[in-house]
Design an enzyme around this catalytic site. Structure first.
Site, PDB file in Angstrom:
ATOM      1  CG  ASP A  45      49.066  36.682  66.583  1.00 41.38           C
ATOM      2  OD1 ASP A  45      48.471  36.723  67.667  1.00 41.38           O
ATOM      3  OD2 ASP A  45      48.579  36.186  65.555  1.00 41.38           O
TER       4      ASP A  45
ATOM      5  CG  ASP B  44      50.895  41.379  62.828  1.00 39.53           C
ATOM      6  OD1 ASP B  44      50.140  40.515  62.348  1.00 39.53           O
ATOM      7  OD2 ASP B  44      51.827  41.114  63.627  1.00 39.53           O
TER       8      ASP B  44
HETATM    9 MG   LIG Z   1      52.939  39.270  63.807  1.00 37.70          MG
END
Ligand SMILES: [Mg+2]
Length: 242
Positions: free
Chosen positions: A15, A13
């Site tokens: 962020d 992922d």
């Molecule tokens: Mg995230």
């Protein structure tokens, strides 16, 4: 799966996984509210409330899609809420102000560069699957200076729905060789970053293991606190006898 199996691909992922989100969002919002006070003459509490409401409105209207995170839409909606005319160029400047300060505050989490290099050294395919528009996510990768260590990037703008729908993961699977899908590791900060069980059930991947900040209810997902822990797991998988 056996804990000692080397991954064929690791899906990150972006962020709040490769970097810490909150300091960046705070830096962006602070700059935005300063701009509203200085350039629009709207005092901070009023603009802050409008921005918060704007975000709720945009997300509610758009549902789980990439543009539901658009700061341009939040700024535009906030100006409408405080009774200003729709001024596209002001919304654009505000969006720029937000992201410029956000990106200045971004710092790669300790251990991320080492882990990416270790994966490259071991010929493991690396990918990022992330919710948001490609323009912003590509800029973040440029600022974090990790794009050269990532083989594939999928942003939810490329699919109708976001990660929780699995569409971005399915798009990634369609872009890689089938051997990359044999044993896929997922690294994220939320449960939906590592949908290992359901992707195995659906035959999208053969096997896998997830690492999610905090706890998770899935069999194949473990909690992580530091990126170093994931590199340690990789080391153990590379030399299972030690
Ligand atoms: Mg995230």
């Amino acid at each position: 799966m056996t804990a000692t199996q080397m991954p064929t691909m690791v899906v990150f992922d972006l962020d709040d996984t490769l970097y810490e989100y909150e300091p960046c969002n705070t830096a962006g919002k602070d700059a935005l509210f300063r701009f509203a006070t200085e350039e629009l003459g709207v005092m901070s509490p009023a603009f802050e409330q409008a921005y918060t409401q704007a975000r709720v409105n945009v997300k509610k209207r758009l549902g789980p899609t990439a543009s539901s995170h658009s700061r341009l839409l939040y700024c535009h909606e906030a100006m409408e809420l405080i009774g200003l005319r729709s001024e596209p160029h002001v919304a654009l400047v505000m969006e720029q102000e937000y992201w410029r300060n956000y990106m200045l505050a971004m710092e790669l989490r300790p251990g991320v560069a080492d882990l990416l290099q270790a994966l490259r050294y071991n010929d493991v395919v690396t990918a990022i699957v992330t919710d948001l528009t490609a323009q912003i996510q590509f800029r973040k990768l440029y600022h974090l200076d990790v794009a050269k260590l990532i083989d594939h990037v999928v942003c939810s703008e490329e699919t109708a729905l976001e990660k929780a729908s699995l569409q971005p993961f399915e798009l990634l699977a369609a872009r890689v060789t089938s051997s990359a899908l044999d044993c896929v590791w997922f690294v994220g900060d939320q449960d939906f970053d590592a949908p290992v069980d359901v992707l195995v059930e659906r035959g999208v991947i053969k096997d896998g293991l997830g690492f999610v900040h905090g706890s998770s209810g899935q069999d194949r997902v473990r909690p992580w606190r530091t990126v170093r822990e994931i590199e340690d797991q990789l080391d153990r998988s590379a030399s299972p006898s030690s």
